[in-house]
Design an enzyme around this catalytic site. Structure first.
Site, PDB file in Angstrom:
ATOM      1  N   SER A  26       2.612   0.093   0.415  1.00 25.76           N
ATOM      2  CA  SER A  26       2.823  -1.215  -0.181  1.00 25.76           C
ATOM      3  C   SER A  26       3.945  -1.996   0.500  1.00 25.76           C
ATOM      4  O   SER A  26       3.819  -2.400   1.651  1.00 25.76           O
ATOM      5  CB  SER A  26       3.083  -1.037  -1.684  1.00 25.76           C
ATOM      6  OG  SER A  26       3.071  -2.260  -2.363  1.00 25.76           O
ATOM      7  N   ASP A  61       3.746  -6.318  14.299  1.00 30.24           N
ATOM      8  CA  ASP A  61       3.016  -7.486  14.789  1.00 30.24           C
ATOM      9  C   ASP A  61       3.891  -8.404  15.626  1.00 30.24           C
ATOM     10  O   ASP A  61       3.407  -9.086  16.535  1.00 30.24           O
ATOM     11  CB  ASP A  61       2.421  -8.265  13.615  1.00 30.24           C
ATOM     12  CG  ASP A  61       1.152  -7.612  13.077  1.00 30.24           C
ATOM     13  OD1 ASP A  61       0.809  -6.505  13.557  1.00 30.24           O
ATOM     14  OD2 ASP A  61       0.512  -8.194  12.183  1.00 30.24           O
ATOM     15  N   LYS A  74      -1.913   0.875   0.975  1.00 26.06           N
ATOM     16  CA  LYS A  74      -2.036   0.081  -0.249  1.00 26.06           C
ATOM     17  C   LYS A  74      -1.748  -1.377   0.088  1.00 26.06           C
ATOM     18  O   LYS A  74      -0.601  -1.773   0.237  1.00 26.06           O
ATOM     19  CB  LYS A  74      -1.074   0.566  -1.330  1.00 26.06           C
ATOM     20  CG  LYS A  74      -1.191  -0.215  -2.630  1.00 26.06           C
ATOM     21  CD  LYS A  74      -0.188   0.276  -3.660  1.00 26.06           C
ATOM     22  CE  LYS A  74      -0.289  -0.548  -4.951  1.00 26.06           C
ATOM     23  NZ  LYS A  74       0.130  -1.952  -4.747  1.00 26.06           N
TER      24      LYS A  74
END
Length: 445
Positions: A298, A309, A323
Site C-alpha cells: 500500500s 518511476d 495492494k
C-alpha cells in the site's frame, strides 16, 4: 404454511434498514431499472428476516443479523471493504494516532483466508518469526474461516501480558505450526535511523502514521548532524502501509517535482493527483537505495513506485505485496464506520500495482545464511595467503586495517544479506556520483 407476521422490534429494524438503503439509492447515480431491482432484493431480504424471526429454531438478534448482512455485502466486494462496529472504529483510529495492545501484525483476506500482510518491527509477532503471507488458520483453537480481518483483530488483541496462540500455515510447510505470543503495547513510533558510516545513513519506516513525515524529517536532520549525507538506505521492508497523505509527504522528501501518485475511482471527486515540490525543507538529492519485500504494501508501495518511476533511486529486495487500492473511512451516526474501497492508485508512469506489486530493480532474496552468502557448501575460499611459500607483504605487515563501519553496524550487515546488498549498491552509487562531479580526481574511500 408459513406466515409473515413481524413484531415491533423487527419492524423498527426493517424501517431503519430501508431508510439507510433508500437514502443511499437516492444519492447514487443509477438508473431507474437498477433502483427497481435493488428495491426488489431489499423486499426479499425483509421477507427472509421476517420468516427467520417467526420460525427460526432460536430467537435471533435482529441487530446482529443485519450487521452480518452488511458485513457479507462488503466482503463480497473485496477483502479491504468492511463494516466497523463502534469498538472496531475506535481501534482503527488508535492504530494511526496512538499505541495499542496486541501482537503487532497487519492482516487481510487473501483468497478467503486471513493472511499476514506484514509483522510490525520489534513486536511479539516479528520476534516470534511471523512473516508476510503467513496464513492464520486458527486463533486460540478457533478457526478463522468466515471471519473478517476486524473479527480476527478483536481476538488477537487483549491486555498486556496475556497470551494468544495462533496456528500458522506457510508455503513449503507440511502442517500447521502454533505460535504462542504474549501481547504487548505496540508503539506509535514509526521511524528509526542510524549512521552506517560517516556520510551514509539508514532510515527505517515501519508504517505510515499521522506523525511519520515529521519523524522522518527529524531523523534525517540527526543523520546530517556530523556531516552532510552522501547517500541513504530507505528501508520499507515489512511496512504494511497506512495513511496515503503520509506516503505522499515522505516521497516528497526525496523528489523535487513531478507526479508522486494519482488515484482513479467511479466518483470524480476521488480522481486526485499528488505532485512533488521543492521547498526549503526538501532533502538534497544524494544517492538513494530503497529496500522492499513481500511485506511492503500500500503506502510503502506508493513511495517505492514513485522513486522507481522517477529514477530517483535503486529499488532492492523482493516483489512487494501488491495492494493498489484506496480505502475511505466514512463515520456513521452510531459511532461505527464504513471502510470502503473507493479508488485505485497508480504510480507516476501509470502503473497499477494491484495484485502485481513493485518489481525491484535488483532482486535480492532474503537468506538465513548469516552474511547472505549463497554458498551452500563448507569449502573455504582460497586466497594468496593460503598458498605455500607465498610472498609476504613488504609494507606495514603489522598494520591493522581500519574497520569501515562500527562493530555493531557490521553485525547488522552480517545478519541481513539484503541490507548488505543495499549498502554495497549505495557505496557504488556514491562512488559513481563523485566521479561525475570531479572526473579524474582520486576518491577517498
Amino acid at each position: 404454511m408459513l406466515t409473515s407476521r413481524i413484531d415491533t422490534r423487527c419492524l423498527l429494524s426493517l424501517v431503519l434498514f430501508f431508510i439507510l438503503f433508500s437514502t443511499a439509492l437516492a444519492r447514487a447515480e443509477i438508473s431507474e431499472k437498477q433502483q427497481q431491482e435493488t428495491y426488489q432484493q431489499l423486499e426479499s431480504f425483509a421477507a427472509i428476516l421476517s420468516i427467520l424471526q417467526e420460525h427460526y429454531v432460536e430467537e435471533i438478534d435482529t441487530k446482529a443479523v443485519i450487521e452480518g448482512a452488511i458485513n457479507g455485502l462488503l466482503l463480497s466486494l473485496d477483502p479491504h471493504s468492511s463494516y466497523l462496529k463502534p469498538e472496531h472504529y475506535r481501534e482503527f483510529q488508535e492504530e494511526t494516532s496512538g499505541a495499542f495492545t496486541g501482537i503487532g501484525i497487519e492482516i487481510t483476506l487473501k483468497d478467503g483466508v486471513l493472511t499476514v500482510i506484514a509483522p510490525i518491527e520489534d513486536t511479539p509477532a516479528a520476534k516470534a518469526g511471523i512473516k508476510a503471507n503467513d496464513r492464520i488458520i486458527k486463533i486460540n483453537d478457533e478457526f478463522t474461516k468466515g471471519k473478517s480481518p476486524f473479527d480476527a483483530v478483536k481476538l488477537l488483541r487483549g491486555p498486556k501480558g496475556s497470551e494468544v496462540t495462533i496456528s500458522i500455515f506457510r508455503e513449503g510447510w507440511q502442517e500447521l505450526k502454533e505460535f504462542t505470543l504474549v501481547r504487548d503495547i505496540i508503539p506509535l513510533q514509526s521511524v528509526r535511523s542510524y549512521v552506517i558510516r560517516p556520510g551514509l545513513g539508514y532510515l527505517r519506516i515501519t508504517n505510515f502514521q499521522r506523525n511519520t513525515t515529521k519523524e522522518a524529517r527529524e531523523h534525517l536532520a540527526r543523520l546530517r548532524q556530523a556531516e552532510p549525507l552522501q547517500g541513504l538506505i530507505l528501508d520499507l521492508r515489512n511496512n504494511p502501509g497506512g495513511l496515503l497523505d503520509q506516503a505522499v509527504n515522505v516521497a516528497d522528501l526525496f523528489l523535487a517535482e513531478g507526479l508522486i501518485v494519482y488515484t482513479r475511482g467511479r466518483n470524480q471527486d476521488l480522481n486526485l493527483t499528488y505532485e512533488a515540490h521543492r521547498d526549503e525543507k526538501t532533502e538534497s538529492f544524494y544517492p538513494l537505495v530503497v529496500l522492499v519485500n513481500e511485506g511492503s504494501a500500500s503506502a510503502a508501495e506508493i513511495v517505492a513506485g514513485a522513486v522507481q518511476d522517477h529514477h530517483r533511486g535503486v529499488i532492492v529486495g523482493t516483489k512487494t505485496f501488491g495492494k493498489g487500492s484506496v480505502q475511505t473511512i466514512i463515520p456513521l451516526a452510531d459511532g461505527a464506520g464504513l471502510r470502503m474501497t473507493t479508488a485505485r492508485y497508480y504510480t507516476p508512469n501509470g502503473r497499477s500495482i494491484q495484485a502485481t506489486g513493485i518489481i525491484p530493480d535488483i532482486v535480492v532474496e532474503a537468506s538465513n545464511g548469516g552474511n547472505g552468502s549463497t554458498e551452500s557448501g563448507s569449502d573455504e575460499v582460497m586466497r594468496e595467503e593460503n598458498l605455500e611459500n607465498h610472498f609476504f607483504n613488504q609494507g606495514e605487515a603489522e598494520a591493522t586495517p581500519t574497520p569501515e563501519v562500527a562493530a555493531e553496524i557490521q553485525e547488522r550487515l552480517d545478519q541481513d544479506n539484503q541490507l548488505q546488498a543495499a549498502y554495497n549498491i549505495l557505496k557504488s552509487l556514491v562512488l559513481f556520483a563523485s566521479f561525475e562531479e570531479e572526473p579524474g580526481k582520486p576518491v577517498s574511500r
